[in-house]
Write a protein that holds these residues in place. Structure first.
Motif, mmCIF file in Angstrom:
data_model
loop_
_atom_site.group_PDB
_atom_site.id
_atom_site.type_symbol
_atom_site.label_atom_id
_atom_site.label_comp_id
_atom_site.label_asym_id
_atom_site.label_seq_id
_atom_site.Cartn_x
_atom_site.Cartn_y
_atom_site.Cartn_z
ATOM 1 N N ILE A 169 -58.092 -15.257 6.870
ATOM 2 C CA ILE A 169 -59.527 -15.252 6.574
ATOM 3 C C ILE A 169 -59.849 -16.553 5.855
ATOM 4 C CG2 ILE A 169 -61.426 -14.077 5.388
ATOM 5 C CD1 ILE A 169 -59.725 -11.513 5.513
ATOM 6 N N VAL A 170 -60.858 -17.245 6.364
ATOM 7 C CA VAL A 170 -61.276 -18.531 5.813
ATOM 8 C C VAL A 170 -62.745 -18.425 5.428
ATOM 9 C CG1 VAL A 170 -61.629 -20.989 6.306
ATOM 10 C CG2 VAL A 170 -59.627 -19.793 7.240
ATOM 11 N N ARG A 171 -63.072 -18.884 4.223
ATOM 12 C CA ARG A 171 -64.473 -18.981 3.833
ATOM 13 C C ARG A 171 -64.734 -20.364 3.244
ATOM 14 N NH1 ARG A 171 -68.610 -15.281 0.076
ATOM 15 N NH2 ARG A 171 -70.432 -15.841 1.344
ATOM 16 N N SER A 172 -65.767 -21.009 3.737
ATOM 17 C CA SER A 172 -66.123 -22.356 3.285
ATOM 18 C C SER A 172 -64.931 -23.309 3.396
ATOM 19 C CB SER A 172 -66.657 -22.316 1.857
ATOM 20 O OG SER A 172 -67.802 -21.511 1.786
ATOM 21 N N ASN A 173 -64.177 -23.170 4.504
ATOM 22 C CA ASN A 173 -63.030 -24.029 4.790
ATOM 23 C C ASN A 173 -61.875 -23.849 3.801
ATOM 24 O OD1 ASN A 173 -63.585 -25.460 7.227
ATOM 25 N ND2 ASN A 173 -62.681 -27.272 6.303
ATOM 26 N N LYS A 174 -61.865 -22.719 3.134
ATOM 27 C CA LYS A 174 -60.784 -22.408 2.193
ATOM 28 C C LYS A 174 -60.117 -21.121 2.631
ATOM 29 C CE LYS A 174 -63.008 -24.688 -1.761
ATOM 30 N NZ LYS A 174 -64.145 -25.247 -0.998
ATOM 31 N N THR A 175 -58.785 -21.144 2.681
ATOM 32 C CA THR A 175 -58.035 -19.960 3.075
ATOM 33 C C THR A 175 -57.948 -18.998 1.894
ATOM 34 O OG1 THR A 175 -56.718 -21.265 4.622
ATOM 35 C CG2 THR A 175 -55.836 -19.127 3.963
ATOM 36 N N ILE A 176 -58.472 -17.801 2.102
ATOM 37 C CA ILE A 176 -58.463 -16.826 1.000
ATOM 38 C C ILE A 176 -57.516 -15.665 1.264
ATOM 39 C CG2 ILE A 176 -60.815 -17.387 0.299
ATOM 40 C CD1 ILE A 176 -61.591 -14.674 1.669
ATOM 41 N N LEU B 255 -63.356 -25.284 13.330
ATOM 42 C CA LEU B 255 -64.047 -26.376 14.001
ATOM 43 C C LEU B 255 -65.431 -25.929 14.453
ATOM 44 C CD1 LEU B 255 -63.988 -29.248 15.306
ATOM 45 C CD2 LEU B 255 -63.061 -28.138 17.362
ATOM 46 N N TYR B 256 -65.511 -24.719 14.968
ATOM 47 C CA TYR B 256 -66.806 -24.206 15.442
ATOM 48 C C TYR B 256 -67.740 -23.886 14.289
ATOM 49 C CZ TYR B 256 -66.365 -24.099 20.484
ATOM 50 O OH TYR B 256 -66.310 -24.477 21.807
ATOM 51 N N ILE B 257 -67.215 -23.297 13.228
ATOM 52 C CA ILE B 257 -68.086 -22.941 12.103
ATOM 53 C C ILE B 257 -68.629 -24.200 11.434
ATOM 54 C CG2 ILE B 257 -66.613 -22.854 10.047
ATOM 55 C CD1 ILE B 257 -68.726 -19.896 11.221
ATOM 56 N N ASN B 258 -67.920 -25.335 11.615
ATOM 57 C CA ASN B 258 -68.373 -26.627 11.086
ATOM 58 C C ASN B 258 -69.129 -27.446 12.139
ATOM 59 O OD1 ASN B 258 -67.384 -26.596 8.331
ATOM 60 N ND2 ASN B 258 -65.324 -26.692 9.198
ATOM 61 N N PHE C 170 -75.182 -11.899 12.682
ATOM 62 C CA PHE C 170 -74.859 -12.691 13.866
ATOM 63 C C PHE C 170 -73.420 -13.183 13.751
ATOM 64 C CE2 PHE C 170 -74.371 -16.896 15.814
ATOM 65 C CZ PHE C 170 -74.714 -16.606 17.124
ATOM 66 N N ALA C 171 -72.638 -12.926 14.782
ATOM 67 C CA ALA C 171 -71.261 -13.407 14.827
ATOM 68 C C ALA C 171 -70.942 -13.793 16.260
ATOM 69 C CB ALA C 171 -70.288 -12.336 14.347
ATOM 70 N N CYS D 176 -66.271 -15.737 14.091
ATOM 71 C CA CYS D 176 -67.001 -16.693 13.258
ATOM 72 C C CYS D 176 -68.337 -16.090 12.850
ATOM 73 C CB CYS D 176 -67.240 -17.993 14.016
ATOM 74 S SG CYS D 176 -65.735 -18.829 14.571
ATOM 75 N N ILE D 177 -68.618 -16.084 11.548
ATOM 76 C CA ILE D 177 -69.880 -15.541 11.032
ATOM 77 C C ILE D 177 -70.549 -16.642 10.220
ATOM 78 C CG2 ILE D 177 -70.972 -13.674 9.731
ATOM 79 C CD1 ILE D 177 -68.499 -11.981 10.232
ATOM 80 N N PRO D 178 -71.462 -17.391 10.839
ATOM 81 C CA PRO D 178 -72.030 -18.581 10.185
ATOM 82 C C PRO D 178 -72.735 -18.293 8.867
ATOM 83 C CG PRO D 178 -72.558 -18.552 12.528
ATOM 84 C CD PRO D 178 -71.941 -17.229 12.214
ATOM 85 N N GLU D 179 -73.411 -17.175 8.766
ATOM 86 C CA GLU D 179 -74.167 -16.860 7.544
ATOM 87 C C GLU D 179 -73.277 -16.914 6.311
ATOM 88 O OE1 GLU D 179 -76.685 -13.112 5.577
ATOM 89 O OE2 GLU D 179 -75.960 -12.995 7.652
ATOM 90 N N TYR D 180 -72.029 -16.511 6.460
ATOM 91 C CA TYR D 180 -71.100 -16.468 5.332
ATOM 92 C C TYR D 180 -70.030 -17.556 5.411
ATOM 93 C CZ TYR D 180 -73.262 -11.902 4.752
ATOM 94 O OH TYR D 180 -74.180 -10.882 4.587
ATOM 95 N N GLU D 181 -70.190 -18.511 6.347
ATOM 96 C CA GLU D 181 -69.199 -19.562 6.548
ATOM 97 C C GLU D 181 -67.794 -18.970 6.661
ATOM 98 O OE1 GLU D 181 -69.660 -22.998 3.988
ATOM 99 O OE2 GLU D 181 -71.668 -22.323 3.441
#
Length: 348
Positions: free
Chosen positions: A44-51, A248-251, A299-300, A313-318
């Motif tokens: 799981i990645v959020r804002s390009n950070k692996t959590i 790549l897509y989320i960015n 939206f995903a 990919c869920i853009p709203e939450y990056e």
């Protein structure tokens, strides 16, 4: 949050640092081995950070899985790059224009009218009934492309949704005919290298039985007897590779301030066309080989494959969720993990 386009880091951080609850994710970790038995890896990645990064069934960071139909979404990206670079001029080019050696009757009007866009959106007609594509017959042939073209243009109308591996395989053949490189070679040069995925070598000893094309003997990226990379399935990646691709897509196609895929292509890819109501799937729209979920304000877009392979990919939450799995019959829907654990872990 401030979106970054830097290359994805796998140095773990605390979920709370990006506004997520760790306890909810740990509960998911506990139930996966018993309820999602063929799931091998999840990131799981959020804002390009692996959590969150976990492996099961003896798998680890460097182990690859056959991502099945997730391959289609990778192919979509390659078609987009080929369009960006001018190899493919127009999505409304007719498919048969790329196969001048193929002869069809002048009466086959539909076949002559099918376009690249129809293949990308699964809106090309084929002779087989929905979800009954004769894959076993195709893989026994020496010429998969002619077999696919023979089936195309029959039993339905252009514009009606019909899921077909043949469409993706034809797109892969169009890629090699326009760029001079197989999808594997093109991906290595223009996609994988750019986002940190190791080069995928050719497999000169590939067999064309089940194990060589889908099973334990599959290596790298499967190909047909003519050397075309399979477009509908056949790619093996690590879970981290899947996360890299989703990021790549989320960015919006940019990594390290370099545009790998145009933002316009990505936006067009995930816009999607509504599906007919009698198609019972979790997603509501289908884009350029991407599945689109849009319900109750969420939206995903997802790359989905047999066995429960998924890049969500869920853009709203990056947010990017990458799941690698072994193929099995009727796997438990991975959307349950997104809906019941990952989304509820977000602190709003």
């Amino acid at each position: 949050m401030n979106r970054t386009n830097q290359i994805l880091s796998f140095d773990p951080i605390n979920p709370s640092d990006v506004g997520m609850r760790e306890d909810t994710l740990l509960e998911m970790d506990r139930i996966i081995p018993s309820q999602f038995k063929n799931l091998n890896g999840i990131i799981i990645v959020r804002s390009n950070k692996t959590i969150f990064e976990r492996y099961y069934n003896g798998y680890d960071i460097d182990d690859t899985c056959h991502i099945a139909s997730v391959t289609k979404s990778v192919l979509s990206a390659l078609i987009g790059i080929a369009v960006d670079k001018g190899y493919i001029k127009d999505l409304d080019q007719r498919v048969l224009d790329f196969f001048p050696e193929y002869k069809c009757s002048p009466a086959e009007v539909q076949k002559q009218a099918v376009t690249i866009r129809n293949l990308l959106t699964m809106r090309a007609p084929y002779i087989f009934k929905p979800l009954q594509e004769p894959m076993e017959k195709m893989v026994r042939r020496k010429d998969w492309i002619t077999f696919s073209l023979d089936m195309m243009g029959k039993n339905g109308k252009i514009g009606e949704f019909k899921y077909a591996n043949s469409s993706a395989n034809l797109l892969s053949a169009i890629l090699i005919r326009t760029t001079g490189k197989s999808a594997r070679e093109f991906a290595n040069e223009y996609l994988f290298k750019e986002i940190g995925i190791k080069e995928i070598p050719d497999n000169p000893n590939q067999t064309f039985d089940y194990e060589g094309l889908f099973g334990k003997d599959l290596k790298g990226w499967a190909k047909d007897p003519s050397g075309n990379s399979t477009g509908g399935w056949g790619l093996k990646l690590t879970t981290r590779d899947m996360a890299r691709f989703g990021s790549l897509y989320i960015n919006n196609g940019m990594i390290n301030n370099k545009q790998i895929i145009s933002k316009d292509w990505i936006q067009a890819s995930i816009e999607g066309i509504p599906l007919e109501k009698d198609i019972h799937v979790v997603f509501q729209r289908y884009g350029y080989l991407w599945c689109i979920y849009e319900k109750d304000g969420l939206f995903a877009y997802m790359a989905l494959g047999d066995g429960g392979n998924m890049i969500c990919c869920i853009p709203e939450y990056e947010l990017v969720v990458a799941i690698a799995s072994d193929t099995m019959r009727k796997p438990r829907d991975r959307w349950e993990l997104v809906e019941n654990y990952i989304l509820p872990s977000i602190i709003k």
